[in-house]
Design a protein around this motif. Sequence first.
Motif, short mmCIF file in Angstrom:
data_model
loop_
_atom_site.label_atom_id
_atom_site.label_comp_id
_atom_site.label_asym_id
_atom_site.label_seq_id
_atom_site.Cartn_x
_atom_site.Cartn_y
_atom_site.Cartn_z
N UNK A 249 0.86 -1.19 0.00
CA UNK A 249 0.00 0.00 0.00
C UNK A 249 0.89 1.24 0.00
N UNK A 250 1.22 1.69 -1.20
CA UNK A 250 2.11 2.84 -1.31
C UNK A 250 1.48 4.10 -0.69
N UNK A 251 0.17 4.12 -0.68
CA UNK A 251 -0.50 5.30 -0.13
C UNK A 251 -0.18 5.52 1.33
N UNK A 252 0.25 4.46 2.01
CA UNK A 252 0.56 4.59 3.43
C UNK A 252 2.06 4.60 3.70
N UNK A 253 2.84 4.40 2.66
CA UNK A 253 4.28 4.23 2.87
C UNK A 253 4.90 5.44 3.57
N UNK A 254 4.64 6.62 3.00
CA UNK A 254 5.28 7.81 3.53
C UNK A 254 4.86 8.06 4.97
N UNK A 255 3.55 7.91 5.24
CA UNK A 255 3.07 8.15 6.60
C UNK A 255 3.65 7.12 7.57
N UNK A 256 3.75 5.87 7.11
CA UNK A 256 4.29 4.83 7.99
C UNK A 256 5.76 5.10 8.31
N UNK A 257 6.48 5.59 7.31
CA UNK A 257 7.89 5.92 7.55
C UNK A 257 8.00 7.06 8.56
N UNK A 258 7.19 8.09 8.35
CA UNK A 258 7.25 9.22 9.28
C UNK A 258 6.82 8.79 10.69
N UNK A 259 5.76 7.97 10.74
CA UNK A 259 5.29 7.49 12.05
C UNK A 259 6.40 6.72 12.75
N UNK A 260 7.13 5.95 11.98
CA UNK A 260 8.20 5.14 12.56
C UNK A 260 9.24 6.04 13.23
#
Lengths: 667, 125
Positions: A249-260
Amino acid sequence: MRTNAEMPLASSQFIAFEDLLHSVAGDVPDGTPLLCRTAADLAVSLALSGTPRGAQWYPAYLPSGQDCPAGAVEVCDALLDGRIDSGLWNELERLWLRCGALFGSPPLMWWYLMAFGAPDGKPASPAERTDSWVAELDRTEPALLPRRLAELAGLAEPASLVLLPEASAGTGLLGLTVAARYGIPFIVRPTPGDCVELLRQIPDTVHVYTTAGVAEDAVSERAVTVLSGPAPQIPDRVTADFVRVRRPEFGRTHAAVMDHWTGMKSDDREAVLRELEEKLAILGPVAVYCAGNLIDNKTGMALLQQAFTAQPEIWDYAQLVFLTALRIHQLSGIGFTEFNRAELTLCGLHLFVQMKCHTYASHDTPPPSVFEAAQRLVYYRQSAEQSHVRSFFIDGGSWERREFLLPLSAVPVAEVHKRAASLVSQEFGLEPGPAGPDMWDGVIRRLAANGDDPANLFLLLADNLVLDDVLGADYVTITVPRGVKLDAPWTFQHDDVFSYTAVRPRFDSVEHKVRLDELRIRNAICQRMRYNVTCRGKNYSPDRAERMGAQPFQYVDIAYGEDAHHSGHGAVGIRNVCRSAFLVTIPDGREWRGLGDLRINRAMNGQPARFGMQELPWAVAWSWCFKAIAETAYRLGVVLSGQHCRKLTEIPPARSAKAVEMGRGDR
Amino acid sequence: MRTEDKAQGWDAGPLADLAPGALTKVEADGQVFAAWRMGRFIVAVRDSCPHRGGPLSQGQLVDSRLECPWHGATFDLRTGGLLRGPDCPDLQLFVGRADGDRVWLSPLAPPASQDCQGDQEQRSR
């Protein structure tokens, strides 16, 4: 190729490359057809046509052997007579290679965004913009995709579009050509089923260009144009892997990285960064691209150090991508140098990790975040290693490294032990018994009883291996611990390590442009191997500082251009190499990595001298034979003599009967 | 060394020696070149890779991409640009002109150059 008559579609028509080629003058009165003979040229030409300086060109593919039509221009001619800016062309050609470095070739939708996405005044690099758009499009409702894509590409409300499944790589370039030619959106969905699903949601008034497979399955009576070949074939290295992989799910990739990164407490993040700093300090040469900039060990370290004093929210894109790649390396054990020469993006990293999961485990369920996928990779790899040897291709010139899995079943262990048994029988007059790893127990016991040095087994086998027709080696080097201090390898000194290099009889240093003579070649290689083992043994040191300074472990690999950056390799002629590092098991059952390996070297440069899959299993099997001998000696408490644990003062006589015949035995 | 005519460039020998689509080693002005005849164009580069001096005339040519046989530096012969491999400068292109049955070489303006990054740190292998 199917014909119109065969297609069960009421309102379909076909468009082929030939149509594009010949219709261009009518479609675009002021443009010039630019004819490309390869997939890469077509991809680059399409990107060129999306730039202000290349807007007058209308690229099309022309199969080799076909003459250039009147009024059209070949890429080669346009470059050489200066009609195309060679600097711009180079820039786009390098970008195409960098974007595809992890995948064989870039996903075409990403390339379309890279080439045709309107920069809308933002200062971001094409890679950053594309990364952001890939994520945004992934979040977009399918029915709204055409409109949103048109907005991103600076196009009007689309009356038509190109819609293709990912697997149609060659047709994909045809589709990309159509999209570029007619200024319409280019949409790639992972599977034909996804395309059909999307087709159902697009108004019937929108004309769609697609593949025959999608058109056949589409239920609507919409107007469809089927794209047909001939299409340029994209050279397939690992492309097949990425098209088979179910998309994360590329749509969540950036947010997941930032959340991490932001989800960590400050102290925890600092501790993670500190660990990454230590890792980067010992990493092999780093050469990755982030936001278009080449990042090496030094610049990477600067990015990392800046991160200590800045919150992740204000890290710039290059910093975020580089640190995320490092973190993925830390969590997953992916060799960081596998990223070398690639233009890294967050979505690209996510897809690469997903590809790795698929390679190891054929799992088709993408985990929700790239970091979770990275963590799972460790277990998938352990599972894969039950049946495969983790191996790498290494390009010593560009620092590129590509992993592959060698099936254990391909390693000819039994055949190698049979040969070894035969050689032992001839040389020592011993009958080793049934050929296999267990035979060494009896052999070593009898050699020891006869006062013979078991180290001579290594010499015998290496001297014969350098004459092996399959391997075609110039040098063969075997390195193992001598048999002392085995429970504390971090305390090894050079003279605790046995290393022997066999050199092909009548090897001519001058002919191979090797500066050193044979004795010095042997000493240089073996001393370096002893040094390596002492440095790798420190990975097990109880002292953390010592562990941090240790050399990283190696895997089985095939490497070429090994002297490209290494003056020592140049001096001794280490150029094309096949290496098989092996675990050493000591009598108490502990396994040490980094202490034993077999290296087969060809002192020639060039394609014909490169090792390949025909030699690798053979080399691995021989390395396991040496491993069995060493471990048997350790178990029996036999210590190898010290003669080959230090520099030689003269070349020892060959142990191979054939080598003696060839003039190596009478020194 | 062949005769030099400053107006025409350097005499690189008979046109018939250059097989279409292939690389050919030629001499001109006392230097050795790898020449490539492609369609109506003849392009030549010095027969020495800017990385470590590998003999480019013995390299592998796939379409327009020439790979140095030593360390794999790969260049686009239509631009001279380095595409992959060890960091090194782009190739200087020389353009060949057929005059009668002979080929004359002269330098083309250098491509937009990528600075040589130099050798990076050595690997511990």
